[in-house]
Structures are given as C-alpha cells and as structure tokens.
Design a protein around this motif. Structure first.
Motif, mmCIF file in Angstrom:
data_model
loop_
_atom_site.group_PDB
_atom_site.id
_atom_site.type_symbol
_atom_site.label_atom_id
_atom_site.label_comp_id
_atom_site.label_asym_id
_atom_site.label_seq_id
_atom_site.Cartn_x
_atom_site.Cartn_y
_atom_site.Cartn_z
ATOM 1 N N VAL A 61 0.822 -1.215 0.000
ATOM 2 C CA VAL A 61 0.000 0.000 0.000
ATOM 3 C C VAL A 61 0.855 1.264 0.000
ATOM 4 C CG1 VAL A 61 -1.735 1.310 1.279
ATOM 5 C CG2 VAL A 61 -1.920 -1.177 1.108
ATOM 6 N N ASP A 62 1.844 1.319 0.882
ATOM 7 C CA ASP A 62 2.630 2.551 1.030
ATOM 8 C C ASP A 62 3.757 2.656 0.004
ATOM 9 O OD1 ASP A 62 1.015 3.150 3.172
ATOM 10 O OD2 ASP A 62 2.374 2.302 4.653
ATOM 11 N N HIS A 78 14.979 12.821 4.854
ATOM 12 C CA HIS A 78 14.558 13.333 6.167
ATOM 13 C C HIS A 78 13.056 13.598 6.242
ATOM 14 C CE1 HIS A 78 15.036 16.975 3.743
ATOM 15 N NE2 HIS A 78 14.276 17.619 4.629
ATOM 16 N N LEU A 79 12.322 13.450 5.108
ATOM 17 C CA LEU A 79 10.877 13.686 5.122
ATOM 18 C C LEU A 79 10.071 12.405 4.884
ATOM 19 C CD1 LEU A 79 10.585 17.022 3.085
ATOM 20 C CD2 LEU A 79 10.411 16.724 5.564
ATOM 21 N N ARG A 80 10.756 11.269 4.723
ATOM 22 C CA ARG A 80 10.038 10.051 4.349
ATOM 23 C C ARG A 80 9.233 9.442 5.496
ATOM 24 N NH1 ARG A 80 14.394 7.240 0.158
ATOM 25 N NH2 ARG A 80 14.341 8.987 -1.316
ATOM 26 N N HIS A 81 9.370 10.004 6.680
ATOM 27 C CA HIS A 81 8.568 9.512 7.805
ATOM 28 C C HIS A 81 7.173 10.133 7.802
ATOM 29 C CE1 HIS A 81 10.153 13.363 9.198
ATOM 30 N NE2 HIS A 81 9.148 13.398 10.058
ATOM 31 N N SER A 137 2.956 10.964 -0.028
ATOM 32 C CA SER A 137 3.591 9.790 -0.654
ATOM 33 C C SER A 137 4.644 10.168 -1.683
ATOM 34 C CB SER A 137 2.520 8.923 -1.325
ATOM 35 O OG SER A 137 1.832 9.647 -2.322
ATOM 36 N N GLY A 138 4.731 11.436 -2.069
ATOM 37 C CA GLY A 138 5.718 11.858 -3.050
ATOM 38 C C GLY A 138 5.422 13.272 -3.515
ATOM 39 N N MET A 139 6.126 13.690 -4.563
ATOM 40 C CA MET A 139 5.959 15.040 -5.101
ATOM 41 C C MET A 139 5.872 14.963 -6.624
ATOM 42 S SD MET A 139 6.356 16.803 -2.201
ATOM 43 C CE MET A 139 6.688 18.505 -2.641
ATOM 44 N N VAL A 140 5.196 15.964 -7.211
ATOM 45 C CA VAL A 140 5.194 16.133 -8.662
ATOM 46 C C VAL A 140 5.492 17.596 -8.977
ATOM 47 C CG1 VAL A 140 3.607 14.233 -9.153
ATOM 48 C CG2 VAL A 140 2.695 16.511 -8.697
ATOM 49 N N VAL A 169 4.444 20.011 -5.956
ATOM 50 C CA VAL A 169 3.129 19.765 -5.363
ATOM 51 C C VAL A 169 3.167 18.444 -4.603
ATOM 52 C CG1 VAL A 169 0.683 19.351 -5.838
ATOM 53 C CG2 VAL A 169 1.941 21.050 -7.170
ATOM 54 N N SER A 170 2.634 18.442 -3.399
ATOM 55 C CA SER A 170 2.615 17.226 -2.573
ATOM 56 C C SER A 170 1.526 16.272 -3.039
ATOM 57 C CB SER A 170 2.370 17.590 -1.102
ATOM 58 O OG SER A 170 3.393 18.417 -0.606
ATOM 59 N N LEU A 171 1.867 14.976 -3.081
ATOM 60 C CA LEU A 171 0.876 13.933 -3.337
ATOM 61 C C LEU A 171 0.371 13.416 -1.998
ATOM 62 C CD1 LEU A 171 2.442 11.747 -6.182
ATOM 63 C CD2 LEU A 171 0.551 13.350 -6.364
ATOM 64 N N LEU A 172 -0.936 13.511 -1.783
ATOM 65 C CA LEU A 172 -1.506 13.056 -0.524
ATOM 66 C C LEU A 172 -1.774 11.553 -0.583
ATOM 67 C CD1 LEU A 172 -3.971 15.993 0.265
ATOM 68 C CD2 LEU A 172 -1.622 15.653 1.051
ATOM 69 N N HIS A 173 -1.451 10.863 0.501
ATOM 70 C CA HIS A 173 -1.604 9.404 0.578
ATOM 71 C C HIS A 173 -2.997 9.101 1.127
ATOM 72 C CE1 HIS A 173 -0.313 5.347 0.486
ATOM 73 N NE2 HIS A 173 -0.156 5.194 1.776
ATOM 74 N N VAL A 174 -3.883 8.648 0.258
ATOM 75 C CA VAL A 174 -5.302 8.493 0.619
ATOM 76 C C VAL A 174 -5.527 7.521 1.782
ATOM 77 C CG1 VAL A 174 -7.565 7.766 -0.230
ATOM 78 C CG2 VAL A 174 -6.113 9.235 -1.632
ATOM 79 N N PRO A 175 -4.840 6.357 1.849
ATOM 80 C CA PRO A 175 -5.050 5.491 3.019
ATOM 81 C C PRO A 175 -4.807 6.223 4.339
ATOM 82 C CG PRO A 175 -3.889 4.280 1.321
ATOM 83 C CD PRO A 175 -3.956 5.702 0.847
#
Length: 705
Positions: free
Chosen positions: A403-404, A537-540, A545-548, A556-562
């Motif tokens: 999932v992650d 340092h930001l992966r916690h 979940s990532g950037m585009v 832009v930040s990608l939001l992790h829906v779960p």
C-alpha cells in the motif's frame, strides 16, 4: 501445463554468448602470459557454467565440448600442466566450435537438433588435460574436410545479436532523465495558456495585432502538442526497457513451495499462472518479500497436514496457486490456497488477548473487518513462530510494502475449510502515474488516480448531517464528507469567493470498500506525471507519498489516501450524551454491504445508547441473527449473497424474530419496492435519499415500544 522451453533456450543463448566472449578474451590473456590465478578461475567457471546450463536443456554437443574445455582449464588451474601455445590453439578451436553450435541454436531454437560435437577436438582437449601432445588430423583429411565445409557453407555474413546487456543504474538514469524532460515540458503547456491570456488582454486595444497573435498561438499550441506526443512515446519506450516478466519472480515459486512443504511434512502442488505479465523492475524487486511471505503463510497457516486433510475428505495434496493478470493499467497478483481458511474465532481471541479491541468493538464489526485485523502490527494467529512463518516479516509489513511503497491495494478473502485468497492490485510502474491536481485553501495538492473514484458537484443542500458529521448519498451508500483543508489543517483564506458558491466539488476517494468525499475548491489538471520521492529526512511523513512538478516548476505534494482515511476516522465526533431511557442497551443488527453506511448508521445508533453489531450481506446477517439475540434489525436491500428482502422473509420464518422490529433502509424509491418490503415482513421502509437520523431514531424507538 506444458513447459515452454523456448524462453529457457533464449536465456541460454544470451548467457552463452557472454561466456564465449569472456573465454575469447581470457585465452588471449593466457597467450600473453599475463593471466593470474583468478583469470584462469574465471575461464574455468565460464566453461563450467556453459556445461551445466546446456546439460539442463539437453544440448548434448555443447555440454560435451564445454566439458572437454573444462578438463583442460581445470588441469591448468590445478597446476597439473604448464600452459603452452598449442593449448591456446585447442581452446580457441573449442570456443569456435561452441560459437557455431550456439549460433545454430539461435537460428533454429528448439525446432532442429544440434550438429554432432567435433569428436577429434573433444578428445584432443581431454588428452591435453592429461599432459599429452596432440597431433592434428592428417593434412589430406583436413584439406578434404575443409573443402566440404566450403561447398556447404552458407553465405558469409556478420553475426549480430538482437539483445544488448546494459547496467541497471544506467537504465535508471535514462528513465529518470526522460521523466524530468516530460515534467519540464509541462512548462510549455503553461506558456500556451499564458499566451492566450495575453491575447485576451490585448483584444481590448484597437490597434493590437490580435490576428498575428492568434496565428502565433495556434502554431505554438500545435507545436507543443506534437512535441508532447513524441516525448510521451519516447518516455513510454524508455520505461518498457525496464519492464520484466513476472517469471523472474514466479519461476522459483514452485521450487520454494516444494522445499517449504517438505520441511513441514506436507504434500503441496504449486500452480503458477500469468508469469509472462510484465512489471517495472523496481516493482518486482520490492514484490519478492511480500509474495514469499504470503506463500509461507499459505503453507504454514493454510494447508493442513495430509492426515488432517484426509479426515476432512480433502485430497492429501494441497494446492497453492500464484497467479497474475493485467487489468487495464493495473496488475493483479493473487496467492490462493485450498487449506483450512482463516479462523475468525482465532482472530477475535488474539485481538482480545493483545488488547487491540474490546469485546463490544469486536461484536460490532463485520466478518471482513475482523479478518482485516490480521494486518495490524504484530498480529498472528499462529500458536508459535516457526522457521517458515517467522522470518521477521508480518502481515502488517506486507500491507505497508504493497500500500505505502508500491501504491497498490491488498485484500484478503477466506472461508472456513475452503482456503484463503490474498489479492494484490498494483500499478504497472511507479515512475509515471496518473495524477489529479486539485486546489484546497489556495494550495495545489495531488492525488494518484488509483485512489480516486470520481469527481461530483452537489448542491450544499444535498449534505446530510449524520452522527454530527456531514455525508452524502451516493448510489445506495452513505459517504462521509470532509473539507480537505480542514482535514490536513490548511488555513482557509478569508473571503475566498470559491467558498461562497452554492455547489460543492467533491473528490470521492476509495481504498478497497471504504470511501471518503473530500471538498476541494477546483480541479487544476489531470495527467500522467513523474513521481518524485521525498527527501530522506521527510520520508517519515505518512500523509505525503511523493511530489510532482507542475508547469510553473512548482512542487506539489501527493496526498496518501489510506492515511487520509485513517485521519478521517479519528475526526468522528459522536455525541457523548447518550439517551439513558428504556432504549439504552438495546441490541441492534445493522446489515449493509457498504462499509461507510454501516459505520454511519452505527455511529447514529450508538449516540443514542444502542449496542450495534454489523454484517456486510444478508447471509452474514442471518448467521449472526441465529447466533445472537437482537432487539431490532436494520437492513439494506441491494447486497451480494443475500438481499434484504430475502433476509427479512427468512427472519420472519423464525420464532425468535417473528415479532422483532425490522427496518429496511434503501435507495429504492419505487412504490412497488415499498410494497414488497411490507409483504416480506418489514415494519418500516426508509429511503436513503430522504434520510434523517432523528426520524430513524424515532421510528426505532416507536417500534421497540
């Protein structure tokens, strides 16, 4: 299933050509007297590998020639003989002979048998290994053989290979560079939009060269679109270079299962299907541990010992199936066994022992929700950690990986005595994914498309207040509604005109069976974008979940829906003031196939002091009603396995439920459906579209008397 020998032949040809090149270069080094011990070892290993791999494919002439070369190289390696020039001649002839045989194989694959080995050469290599000087064939015989070869020789041509080996890190760099090119091209699209805005601004001036600007805009737009198509195709081709068949992961599964089954004293047949399906190499590398753990789980927890299976009337040999198939831009991987299934009672007991849930919470959960508890950290129904099931990897780690890390979904289905099925749904690649860009509180935010169900506009009046939170009715189910900026704590700009509109734009997100509607200001864009990993340092940060990169080179930040769903559960504001009247403590069974609807109805009823148990279809509802005694039942109509009308009719046949209140809550509004509900024995019929929680509570209270 017939074994496809062709793919193994093709692999052998690629590897053999590499070993032959290594032999050629190594013999030249030997001739120059510059070879050390390790160089001789490498030559020996190359010949040994050729011998072993060709023997498995029954390529006898290659096997015997390589074996003879191995003998000579072994004698040189062990110091039994001293290298001389005639040894190099024999080794070169061996390489030439092997090259001819491999070339013949490349032309005919398995469709024609290989020529016989060169008997004289093999004997000469063997004798040289024993320290004997070998005389070449008589000149007359050699000349005759050479003449025959010339007569039958095909037209001379260069031998080329249709494959090239390339280091993986170079391929990764190429794909990364192509991704950056695709991302930067978004800036060109923005220039087109900017140009159109300038045209609109200039149109108000009489002498402005609007016609010339229109022509420029058209040419710029066409050029950008043409370039975009070419770059997208180039990027797709680059990605395909890193795609590998799942056979690289699946082919060893049968052997792995047999070895593990043998160590457990079990008889197991492993079936593998869909190994030709291709995935990004990066995905396959990360899939190895989850798939191996699921196979271990099936063998250790699922498949019973032969004696136990025989007592149950099953074949003594169990079955484990590892399969894959493509579903659009997704790949589904499934691990299935025909074992004893997952025991819900064992899960309940473990959850209680580890104090993960209370008895009341477990009673309120559906069977599927209880089964999903196996994905909690440290959860296992096994009585002991074994060499097979331990390994330091739990189902929570499998879920986190799928999932992650892989941006997929993981689901489990099981029936007692009939086995279990774990389904992994994964994107083809993580390098580029479909992304929706939206705006909330003036901030651009991204969502990967696999978690987006749909975008809908609804009037503000369509929102329902249920259990002190907003919800909408969307195709027969309640879906909770939250403002995205409030959920992630973004400050709302005062006086924002977008917030004053009469309609709401809802982004409907979904993970498996659970949905969440997020209020956003507007949709900015939807396209395939390159996903950039967060800095170390930001992966916690679990929410991102990532950037585009957008067209204006804005990250832009990608939001992790779960994670958003997890956060939304914590925002439930169920009233703490409960009605302490004669209704308090009454037990109610809620039956609905929608997880959201079950949870919302549960929150409403618990706010008024009812004890609630959940079921996700009519069959499960009937089974729970037979096991326990409920004071009232709320049911949907449209459900799998058994619908609400059938459930109501079956309950009315039971003495214990002949007079208990049954309320149907459905989106069906037809009068014929209402009449059928009353005919099968329902006491009340509530349409979800006009749902009001106070009306539900008042109806239930009146029926309970």
């Amino acid at each position: 299933m017939a074994l496809d020998i062709t793919k193994f032949i093709l692999r052998f040809i690629d590897e053999a050509q590499e070993h032959l090149q290594q032999l050629n270069e190594g013999i030249a080094t030997l001739e120059q007297q510059n070879a050390g011990e390790e160089q001789v070892n490498q030559l020996f290993r190359a010949a040994h590998t050729l011998k072993g791999s060709s023997r498995m494919l029954k390529l006898t002439s290659i096997t015997e020639t390589a074996h003879a070369m191995e003998d000579l190289l072994s004698a040189l390696r062990e110091g039994q003989i001293t290298f001389e020039s005639h040894h190099a001649d024999l080794l070169y002839q061996g390489v030439d002979s092997l090259t001819g045989l491999v070339d013949h194989l490349a032309e005919h694959k398995e469709g024609a048998s290989l020529p016989e080995k060169n008997t004289w050469l093999c004997e000469a290599l063997t004798q040289a290994a024993a320290g004997q000087k070998v005389d070449p064939p008589l000149a007359a015989e050699a000349a005759q053989d050479f003449a025959e070869e010339l007569d039958n020789a095909p037209e001379a041509k260069l031998k080329t290979s249709d494959t090239v080996r390339i280091k993986l890190n170079r391929l990764d760099e190429l794909i990364k560079l192509m991704g950056e090119v695709v991302s930067s091209h978004a800036h060109m699209r923005e220039l087109v939009r900017d140009s159109q805005k300038i045209r609109g601004q200039l149109a108000q001036y009489k002498e402005a060269p609007v016609a010339d600007l229109d022509l420029f805009n058209r040419e710029l737009r066409d050029g950008v679109q043409s370039q975009e198509l070419l770059m997208q195709e180039l990027h797709d081709k680059a990605l395909q270079l890193r795609m590998l068949p799942l056979s690289t992961l699946f082919d060893s599964a049968g052997r792995l299962v047999r070895e593990m089954a043998r160590s457990l004293g079990k008889e197991v047949e492993c079936r593998v299907m869909g190994s030709e399906i291709e995935l990004d190499r990066q995905m396959i590398d990360q899939l190895a541990d989850p798939v191996i753990h699921l196979l271990r789980n099936a063998l250790d927890h699922g498949i019973e010992p032969p004696q136990e299976r025989e007592q149950k009337g099953k074949p003594t040999q169990g079955k484990v199936t590892l399969s894959a198939w493509q579903d659009g831009s997704w790949v589904v991987i499934e691990v299935r066994d025909d074992g004893q299934g997952i025991s819900l009672a064992a899960i309940r007991d473990k959850a209680l022992r580890k104090e993960l849930m209370t008895e009341e919470q477990l009673d309120a959960m559906s069977d599927q929700e209880i089964m999903d508890l196996i994905f909690l950290p440290g959860f296992s129904t096994s009585q002991m950690i074994t060499e097979i099931s331990g390994r330091g990897v739990g189902m929570d780690v499998v879920k986190s990986s799928v999932v992650d890390n892989l941006q997929g979904t993981l689901a489990v289905h099981s029936k007692p005595g009939q086995g279990s099925r774990f389904s992994l749904r994964l994107p083809l690649s993580l390098a580029v994914m479909r992304v929706l860009l939206v705006e909330a509180a003036g901030q651009p935010l991204g969502f990967t498309a696999q978690y987006v169900s749909e975008l809908v506009r609804v009037p503000k009046e369509a929102l329902l207040e249920v259990a002190e939170r907003n919800a909408i009715i969307l195709r027969n189910e309640f879906v909770p509604v939250l403002y995205l900026h409030e959920l992630i704590n973004l400050p709302k700009k005062p006086g924002d005109p977008k917030a004053a509109g009469k309609e709401l734009l809802l982004l409907i997100t979904q993970v498996q069976h659970e949905k969440l509607a997020l209020v956003v200001d507007e949709l900015l864009d939807e396209r395939d974008l390159v996903i950039k990993q967060l800095p170390e340092h930001l992966r916690h940060q679990p929410m991102i979940s990532g950037m585009v990169t957008t067209g204006h080179n804005e990250l832009v930040s990608l939001l992790h829906v779960p994670q958003l769903l997890e956060m939304s559960r914590k925002t439930r504001l169920v009233s703490s003031s409960r009605l302490q009247d004669k209704q308090a403590g009454k037990r109610v069974l809620v039956v609905d196939d929608s997880l959201n609807t079950r949870e919302i109805e549960k929150d409403v009823l618990e706010a008024y002091g009812y004890q609630v148990t959940l079921a996700e279809n009519g069959q499960e509802g009937l089974e729970k009603a037979l096991l326990e005694d409920f004071d009232a039942i709320l049911t949907d109509v449209e459900m799998p396995v058994m619908d609400g009308f059938t459930l109501t009719a079956r309950l009315r046949e039971l003495e214990s439920y002949r007079d208990k209140p049954i309320i149907i809550i459905t989106s069906r509004e037809k009068e014929s459906d209402r009449r059928r509900g009353i005919e099968v024995g329902a006491d009340a019929y509530i349409v979800k579209g006009s749902f009001d929680q106070n009306s539900l509570v008042e109806t239930l209270r009146a029926l309970l008397g």
